[in-house]
Design a protein around this motif. Structure first.
Motif, PDB file in Angstrom:
ATOM      1  N   ASP A 174      22.522  65.858  62.783  1.00 43.71           N
ATOM      2  CA  ASP A 174      21.945  64.784  61.969  1.00 43.71           C
ATOM      3  C   ASP A 174      21.276  65.421  60.757  1.00 43.71           C
ATOM      4  O   ASP A 174      20.493  66.357  60.911  1.00 43.71           O
ATOM      5  CB  ASP A 174      20.901  64.020  62.798  1.00 43.71           C
ATOM      6  CG  ASP A 174      20.258  62.904  61.994  1.00 43.71           C
ATOM      7  OD1 ASP A 174      20.802  61.786  62.017  1.00 43.71           O
ATOM      8  OD2 ASP A 174      19.245  63.149  61.319  1.00 43.71           O
ATOM      9  N   GLY A 207      18.869  64.517  59.025  1.00 39.59           N
ATOM     10  CA  GLY A 207      17.422  64.316  58.980  1.00 39.59           C
ATOM     11  C   GLY A 207      16.640  65.189  59.944  1.00 39.59           C
ATOM     12  O   GLY A 207      15.412  65.191  59.913  1.00 39.59           O
ATOM     13  N   ALA A 227      18.718  66.751  54.762  1.00 45.58           N
ATOM     14  CA  ALA A 227      18.081  65.579  54.150  1.00 45.58           C
ATOM     15  C   ALA A 227      16.728  65.932  53.524  1.00 45.58           C
ATOM     16  O   ALA A 227      16.429  65.507  52.400  1.00 45.58           O
ATOM     17  CB  ALA A 227      17.926  64.457  55.179  1.00 45.58           C
ATOM     18  N   PHE A 283      21.701  58.414  53.172  1.00 41.00           N
ATOM     19  CA  PHE A 283      21.714  59.341  54.305  1.00 41.00           C
ATOM     20  C   PHE A 283      22.516  58.722  55.448  1.00 41.00           C
ATOM     21  O   PHE A 283      22.256  57.582  55.838  1.00 41.00           O
ATOM     22  CB  PHE A 283      20.284  59.643  54.760  1.00 41.00           C
ATOM     23  CG  PHE A 283      19.435  60.235  53.664  1.00 41.00           C
ATOM     24  CD1 PHE A 283      19.440  61.592  53.412  1.00 41.00           C
ATOM     25  CD2 PHE A 283      18.656  59.408  52.851  1.00 41.00           C
ATOM     26  CE1 PHE A 283      18.681  62.138  52.383  1.00 41.00           C
ATOM     27  CE2 PHE A 283      17.888  59.942  51.814  1.00 41.00           C
ATOM     28  CZ  PHE A 283      17.906  61.309  51.587  1.00 41.00           C
ATOM     29  N   VAL A 284      23.478  59.458  55.961  1.00 42.23           N
ATOM     30  CA  VAL A 284      24.329  58.974  57.055  1.00 42.23           C
ATOM     31  C   VAL A 284      23.962  59.751  58.319  1.00 42.23           C
ATOM     32  O   VAL A 284      24.200  60.954  58.400  1.00 42.23           O
ATOM     33  CB  VAL A 284      25.823  59.183  56.717  1.00 42.23           C
ATOM     34  CG1 VAL A 284      26.703  58.809  57.901  1.00 42.23           C
ATOM     35  CG2 VAL A 284      26.197  58.370  55.482  1.00 42.23           C
ATOM     36  N   PRO A 285      23.372  59.062  59.310  1.00 44.16           N
ATOM     37  CA  PRO A 285      22.900  59.790  60.488  1.00 44.16           C
ATOM     38  C   PRO A 285      24.047  60.344  61.329  1.00 44.16           C
ATOM     39  O   PRO A 285      25.183  59.876  61.226  1.00 44.16           O
ATOM     40  CB  PRO A 285      22.112  58.731  61.269  1.00 44.16           C
ATOM     41  CG  PRO A 285      22.683  57.421  60.838  1.00 44.16           C
ATOM     42  CD  PRO A 285      23.122  57.611  59.406  1.00 44.16           C
ATOM     43  N   GLY A 286      23.740  61.331  62.142  1.00 50.88           N
ATOM     44  CA  GLY A 286      24.729  61.928  63.045  1.00 50.88           C
ATOM     45  C   GLY A 286      24.090  62.243  64.383  1.00 50.88           C
ATOM     46  O   GLY A 286      22.875  62.131  64.546  1.00 50.88           O
TER      47      GLY A 286
END
Lengths: 258, 258
Positions: A86, A88, A93, A114-117
């Motif tokens: 992720d 973040g 991030a 921001f694209v979470p993972g």
């Protein structure tokens, strides 16, 4: 070129391993980007596309990579910065935000997404059972950007208050003793039988997951790509004949440890 | 029916919202399951399939739901239990482990698989910037299964040691005052300007995200589906003309707060 639009920077979480963890949102972001930035091995996970430029960089160059990607986006380009796990959680991030704050005003006008993972602790926990099933914390052992005394204070606070502890960045070439020291420190707070879990390269062919007790935990098992989970007093092991045990932290706290 | 195989139970994380967060691993698990168990609204997110039975249950029935799913799997069935977010974070994975430990020996012989998902704090953080960019913890405010004094001790420890704090389950009908009390408690440790972030239904049409300061945080804003992130002393806000601000926690800790 300075196009009609302002440019866009998307920070994309790839998850921990192969495509099984890649969300549709991440797939879309990677497909529409005109330029990709990232640590080389992460970029290598993204299949090449015609018309898409690729800008790999070394590890530990997060700030410079973020700035380069922002400069490119400010030219009106749709730029994606790829991040393992992720973005973040101990990843790109925060580096991007730092550069935006310190950079020229035009960077604040960019479209930033921001694209979470799936971050490493979730993937490792899923391989093992539910070790993060109750209150937990995530702590980077790197003392590159904070004093080691602060790491120790946080280890003390987390273990004493009963949080399960996920340790990111346990070891690097420049930080050989820190993880061993952290394990010693946690032994002051937790019983010798506390489960300690090591996860490496989850979802990749060289995946390695192991479960030991705190008294037997060998700091030399961990490397830069290892995520370590240290249980709380509540974390339990379920033996299973012919199978690896399940490790989990119950939802309820026993009276004795409360 | 008792088939040739032992049965399988897969605990599947759906992520926080619509299909944009659903991993390919989760899609596969849902497609191959013969029976689906879960909290009704989560099951409703999974499109029906011919030949697949569906067993919705109420919220707060995690133990009974896990046991029913395990019994079904032990008949030789491929069963999936669906969970919002990540099943390992205050969700179904720990409940399944609890039932396996307490249940008949045959449940320990089952193939049990956990499929991670994007947990709420990662999705909310991604909407806002990088508030979890440094050390953080995840804490459930529910005192159904632990004494409130322990929640308070953990809030104190986490805030004093400088962790960003993600609060799950801040409020429910049966727990109306706890979140307000937690906010009061955190005000003892953190400056009035500390960012507090509320995220609800991320990725769904009724998504709502807001950022306030700790002194202005209104506990009545939160409900059962809200995830709250309380910053540390390091957490910062970047104002952006014509855009929502970015909130992030820098990777480096300033000398003053260390």
């Amino acid at each position: 070129m300075t196009g009609a639009h302002n440019g866009r920077l998307t920070v994309v979480g790839l998850g921990p391993g192969d495509g099984r963890y890649l969300t549709p949102e991440a797939v879309d972001a990677l497909a529409t980007a005109e330029a990709l930035y990232g640590y080389g091995p992460y970029l290598d996970r993204v299949p090449p596309r015609v018309g898409q430029s690729r800008h790999p960089s070394d590890n530990r160059e997060e700030g410079a990579r973020a700035a380069a990607a922002l400069r490119h986006a400010a030219q009106g380009t749709n730029v994606a910065v790829v991040s393992g796990g992720d973005p973040g959680v101990f990843a790109m991030a925060a580096a991007v935000c730092e550069e935006i704050e310190a950079g020229p005003a035009v960077w604040r006008a960019l479209d930033v997404v921001f694209v979470p993972g799936i971050t490493a602790m979730l993937a490792v926990a899923a391989r093992i059972g539910a070790p993060l099933g109750h209150d937990f914390c995530a702590l980077s052992l790197s003392d590159n950007l904070k004093p080691w005394e602060l790491v120790e204070r946080r280890l003390d606070a987390a273990a004493a208050a009963g949080f399960v502890i996920a340790l990111y960045n346990p070891v690097s070439r420049a930080r050989p003793w820190q993880f061993g020291s952290a394990i010693e420190r946690l032994r002051r707070h937790l019983p010798p039988t506390t489960p300690v879990m090591f996860g490496r390269a989850v979802g990749r062919p060289d995946e390695r997951v192991s479960i030991v007790t705190l008294d037997a935990a060998d700091a030399t098992v961990a490397d830069m790509s290892t995520l370590v989970i240290v249980g709380s007093r509540e974390t339990r092991l379920i033996a299973r004949p012919g199978r690896t045990p399940l490790v989990y932290t119950p939802r309820a706290v026993a009276e004795a440890s409360a």
